[in-house]
Write an enzyme that holds these catalytic residues in place. Structure first.
Site, short mmCIF file in Angstrom:
data_model
loop_
_atom_site.label_atom_id
_atom_site.label_comp_id
_atom_site.label_asym_id
_atom_site.label_seq_id
_atom_site.Cartn_x
_atom_site.Cartn_y
_atom_site.Cartn_z
N ARG A 74 4.68 2.29 2.16
CA ARG A 74 3.56 2.36 1.08
C ARG A 74 3.93 3.47 -0.13
NH1 ARG A 74 -2.89 2.83 1.33
NH2 ARG A 74 -3.43 2.81 -0.40
N ARG A 83 -0.65 -2.59 -2.44
CA ARG A 83 -0.23 -1.81 -1.96
C ARG A 83 0.41 -2.76 -0.82
NH1 ARG A 83 -6.35 -1.32 -0.53
NH2 ARG A 83 -6.28 -2.47 -2.12
N ASP A 86 -1.87 -1.29 3.86
CA ASP A 86 -2.78 -0.15 4.00
C ASP A 86 -3.53 -0.50 4.98
OD1 ASP A 86 -5.03 1.25 2.93
OD2 ASP A 86 -6.26 -0.63 2.67
N ASP A 88 -6.71 0.82 7.29
CA ASP A 88 -8.11 1.49 8.17
C ASP A 88 -8.48 1.03 9.35
OD1 ASP A 88 -8.28 2.01 5.11
OD2 ASP A 88 -8.92 -0.45 4.73
#
Length: 166
Positions: A74, A83, A86, A88
């Site tokens: 990244r 991206r 990513d 989360d």
């Protein structure tokens, strides 16, 4: 997790492999293709949700996930921009955590079809820990435009086999 740069599937698979160093991958949703959210003028994303077991506390888990993002490749760009990967934290058990750098449950959890559809695929009865409302209720108000892209086979069976051997 999601990716919309280069070999998107390869980035997701590499991140999944590295995630195994932080705990146990229990299952992975279908990987869906979706339009960008936030900054719209960019390539489509591949997204999936991972059910994961770890001994790490949320803040340490976030730190280690950011390390994985860097290892996968990244590059820093604008918020909600393109991206390579990513990752989360959407939920962490029934924790409610509100820090400047980490909010759990994820603040946009109920607004994104590319989060709710794969999340509910893995856990259809989930309830929002803060609002005590079934997450499936939020999905009803969203315009779902996901396209199934790939299905990873065997992860669930490996987890079950590992459990039997312990």
């Amino acid at each position: 997790m999601g990716s919309n740069v280069g070999d998107r599937l390869s980035y997701i698979l590499k991140a999944l492999e590295l995630l195994k160093d932080l705990g146990e991958v229990l299952c992975v949703s279908t990987i869906y293709e979706s339009k960008a959210w936030g900054v719209l003028n960019q390539e489509d994303f591949l997204n999936c949700v991972v059910k994961f077991k770890t001994e790490l506390e949320p803040v340490e888990l976030l730190r280690r996930l950011k390390e994985i993002e860097k290892l996968v490749g990244r590059k820093e760009r604008e918020r909600w921009g393109p991206r390579e990967i990513d990752i989360d934290i959407l939920l962490y058990e029934n924790y409610i955590l509100m820090l400047s750098f980490l909010v759990v449950p994820h603040p946009y959890l109920t607004q994104r079809d590319f989060v709710l559809v794969p999340l509910l695929e893995l856990e259809p009865q989930l309830e929002h820990p803060l609002y005590k409302k079934p997450l499936s209720e939020y999905l009803k108000s969203l315009d779902v435009s996901l396209k199934p892209f790939a299905c990873l086979v065997g992860i669930e069976q490996k987890a079950k086999d590992k459990e039997k051997n312990h």
